[in-house]
Design an enzyme around this catalytic site. Structure first.
Site, PDB file in Angstrom:
ATOM      1  CE  LYS A  47      -4.196  -1.705   2.033  1.00  0.00           C
ATOM      2  NZ  LYS A  47      -5.071  -1.683   3.207  1.00  0.00           N
ATOM      3  CG  ASP A  97      -8.372   0.287   3.592  1.00  0.00           C
ATOM      4  OD1 ASP A  97      -9.182  -0.701   3.106  1.00  0.00           O
ATOM      5  OD2 ASP A  97      -7.178   0.020   3.624  1.00  0.00           O
ATOM      6  CE1 TYR A 125     -10.661 -10.091   6.383  1.00  0.00           C
ATOM      7  CE2 TYR A 125     -10.317  -7.666   7.026  1.00  0.00           C
ATOM      8  CZ  TYR A 125      -9.864  -9.016   6.215  1.00  0.00           C
ATOM      9  OH  TYR A 125      -8.681  -8.942   5.461  1.00  0.00           O
ATOM     10  N   GLY A 184     -16.316  -6.004  11.359  1.00  0.00           N
ATOM     11  CA  GLY A 184     -15.100  -5.691  10.356  1.00  0.00           C
ATOM     12  C   GLY A 184     -15.542  -5.802   8.936  1.00  0.00           C
TER      13      GLY A 184
HETATM   14  P1  NAP Z   1      -0.788  -2.899  11.741  1.00  0.00           P
HETATM   15  O1  NAP Z   1      -0.427  -1.790  10.848  1.00  0.00           O
HETATM   16  O2  NAP Z   1       0.310  -4.023  11.811  1.00  0.00           O
HETATM   17  O3  NAP Z   1      -1.249  -2.278  13.196  1.00  0.00           O
HETATM   18  C1  NAP Z   1      -1.233  -2.704  14.223  1.00  0.00           C
HETATM   19  C2  NAP Z   1      -1.544  -1.544  15.358  1.00  0.00           C
HETATM   20  O4  NAP Z   1      -2.076  -2.304  16.414  1.00  0.00           O
HETATM   21  C3  NAP Z   1      -0.367  -0.803  15.915  1.00  0.00           C
HETATM   22  O5  NAP Z   1      -1.136   0.408  16.662  1.00  0.00           O
HETATM   23  C4  NAP Z   1      -0.348  -1.694  17.213  1.00  0.00           C
HETATM   24  O6  NAP Z   1       0.357  -0.950  18.352  1.00  0.00           O
HETATM   25  C5  NAP Z   1      -1.457  -2.295  17.627  1.00  0.00           C
HETATM   26  N1  NAP Z   1      -1.350  -3.341  18.290  1.00  0.00           N
HETATM   27  C6  NAP Z   1      -0.919  -4.682  17.895  1.00  0.00           C
HETATM   28  N2  NAP Z   1      -0.993  -5.735  18.596  1.00  0.00           N
HETATM   29  C7  NAP Z   1      -1.220  -5.065  19.905  1.00  0.00           C
HETATM   30  C8  NAP Z   1      -1.555  -5.588  21.118  1.00  0.00           C
HETATM   31  N3  NAP Z   1      -1.370  -6.789  21.445  1.00  0.00           N
HETATM   32  N4  NAP Z   1      -2.029  -4.703  22.077  1.00  0.00           N
HETATM   33  C9  NAP Z   1      -2.376  -3.548  21.652  1.00  0.00           C
HETATM   34  N5  NAP Z   1      -2.007  -2.798  20.452  1.00  0.00           N
HETATM   35  C10 NAP Z   1      -1.596  -3.674  19.530  1.00  0.00           C
HETATM   36  O7  NAP Z   1      -1.966  -3.788  11.235  1.00  0.00           O
HETATM   37  P2  NAP Z   1      -3.205  -3.115  10.246  1.00  0.00           P
HETATM   38  O8  NAP Z   1      -2.751  -3.309   8.821  1.00  0.00           O
HETATM   39  O9  NAP Z   1      -3.373  -1.513  10.599  1.00  0.00           O
HETATM   40  O10 NAP Z   1      -4.431  -3.982  10.729  1.00  0.00           O
HETATM   41  C11 NAP Z   1      -5.146  -3.888  11.917  1.00  0.00           C
HETATM   42  C12 NAP Z   1      -6.376  -4.825  11.787  1.00  0.00           C
HETATM   43  O11 NAP Z   1      -7.304  -4.303  10.688  1.00  0.00           O
HETATM   44  C13 NAP Z   1      -6.227  -6.302  11.198  1.00  0.00           C
HETATM   45  O12 NAP Z   1      -6.725  -7.193  11.929  1.00  0.00           O
HETATM   46  C14 NAP Z   1      -6.687  -6.249   9.717  1.00  0.00           C
HETATM   47  O13 NAP Z   1      -7.069  -7.527   9.251  1.00  0.00           O
HETATM   48  C15 NAP Z   1      -7.889  -5.144   9.944  1.00  0.00           C
HETATM   49  N6  NAP Z   1      -8.162  -4.508   8.858  1.00  0.00           N
HETATM   50  C16 NAP Z   1      -9.586  -4.547   8.484  1.00  0.00           C
HETATM   51  C17 NAP Z   1      -9.937  -3.961   7.414  1.00  0.00           C
HETATM   52  C18 NAP Z   1     -11.386  -4.046   6.887  1.00  0.00           C
HETATM   53  O14 NAP Z   1     -11.876  -3.786   5.841  1.00  0.00           O
HETATM   54  N7  NAP Z   1     -12.279  -4.249   7.914  1.00  0.00           N
HETATM   55  C19 NAP Z   1      -9.135  -3.414   6.460  1.00  0.00           C
HETATM   56  C20 NAP Z   1      -7.766  -3.251   6.968  1.00  0.00           C
HETATM   57  C21 NAP Z   1      -7.066  -3.824   7.914  1.00  0.00           C
HETATM   58  P3  NAP Z   1       1.881  -0.343  18.280  1.00  0.00           P
HETATM   59  O15 NAP Z   1       1.800   0.581  17.673  1.00  0.00           O
HETATM   60  O16 NAP Z   1       2.334  -0.276  19.989  1.00  0.00           O
HETATM   61  O17 NAP Z   1       2.676  -1.610  17.937  1.00  0.00           O
END
Ligand code: NAP
Length: 281
Positions: free
Chosen positions: A75, A111, A226, A247
């Site tokens: 992305k 998104d 999701y 989600g």
């Molecule tokens: P990412 O870039 O890896 O973001 C991770 C974030 O979550 C960071 O802020 C991290 O905090 C925090 N985090 C991770 N593990 C944690 C824990 N155990 N406790 C507290 N905070 C935690 O991931 P992403 O791409 O944003 O995706 C996040 C989720 O959104 C995924 O489940 C993905 O499948 C979902 N998603 C859904 C859609 C949809 O259309 N519904 C679209 C995109 C993504 P730190 O900064 O402290 O590391």
């Protein structure tokens, strides 16, 4: 595989996705929508690697492929390879959709639209304006959601495990406030809670970020995880009387926006929802 067998039909416009590990979700939704509207389009998920991404975009231009959905980790990598960015995608600094406009590759971010439309289904169109919203997370998905919320007029507080990332995202978006996980107490004053970390996915199912006592009637809770769609957070939120959004609604609405960009037509949302619900997802 879909073939164009009618010699009088228009050539098929090809769309697809580029991801490390292709899944069928996008293909199910988009192909069902093309079929429902009788459009000469087809959608194919392609496996991609960071090394091959530039070549994939050369092929997109050469073959006249109409659109690609883009997953992590492409992305951000894709930004310098495009001819133009939609203004909101440029502000977010990430693209999840590329549209080929007569050889010019335009990057969009659907998104944020998916998140805003999913919330507006419950809050009403324009219903985000003036609401106090707490967003948990400051990763890639949270970034798109945060821009969408601020653009829609929310009074946004960003809460994240690593506070410096919450601060950076708040500065970039113009959010009202930020904090580390202790700031989750802000949910007491909030109208809406959006959970945008991977906590709630199967691997993290035992963890919780939002304590039960903060979930209450009158609060609207959206979890963007999701898989599974019904996360522990949403289950507890429902038990506590909160309204919940899973989600899949964000996923559906971002796909609907992609469909609109590719075809120029309104998306048949119910058809796409039914296709998304196939295989239990
Ligand atoms: P990412 O870039 O890896 O973001 C991770 C974030 O979550 C960071 O802020 C991290 O905090 C925090 N985090 C991770 N593990 C944690 C824990 N155990 N406790 C507290 N905070 C935690 O991931 P992403 O791409 O944003 O995706 C996040 C989720 O959104 C995924 O489940 C993905 O499948 C979902 N998603 C859904 C859609 C949809 O259309 N519904 C679209 C995109 C993504 P730190 O900064 O402290 O590391």
């Amino acid at each position: 595989m879909r073939f164009c067998t009618d010699p009088n039909a228009l050539p098929i416009a090809l769309c697809g996705s580029l991801s490390l590990h292709p899944v069928s979700t996008g293909a199910r939704m988009h192909n069902a929508a093309y079929d429902a509207l009788g459009l000469p389009f087809a959608y194919v998920p392609f496996a991609m690697t960071p090394e091959r991404l530039p070549d994939a975009l050369v092929c997109m231009r050469a073959l006249g492929i109409r659109g690609f959905g883009i997953s992590m980790p492409f992305k951000v990598q894709i930004l310098p390879l495009l001819d133009e960015l939609d203004p909101t995608a440029a502000r977010i600094g990430a693209v999840n959709t590329v549209v080929n406009e007569q050889g010019r590759l335009i990057g969009h971010n659907c998104d944020w639209i998916g998140a805003v439309r999913a919330l507006e289904e419950v809050l009403g169109t324009g219903g985000i304006r003036g609401r106090k919203v707490v967003l948990v997370g400051a990763g890639g998905a949270a970034r798109a959601v945060a821009f969408g919320l601020v653009q829609s007029g929310a009074e946004l507080t960003i809460v994240n495990r690593t506070e410096s990332k919450a601060r950076k995202l708040a500065q970039d978006t113009g959010a009202h406030a930020f904090g580390d996980l202790a700031a989750i107490d802000e949910v007491r004053q909030a109208d809406v809670l959006v959970q945008a970390t991977p906590v709630g996915m199967k691997a993290h199912a035992a963890e919780t970020i939002v304590p039960k006592h903060l979930l209450r009637e009158g609060l609207c809770v959206m979890d963007i995880v999701y898989d599974p769609p019904d996360t522990p957070l949403l289950q507890v939120a429902r038990e506590q009387g909160a309204r919940t959004i899973n989600g899949l609604r964000m996923l559906l609405h971002q796909a609907a926006r992609q469909f609109e960009l590719y075809t120029g037509k309104p998306a048949p949302l119910e058809v796409m929802h039914a296709a998304l619900a196939e295989n239990g997802s």
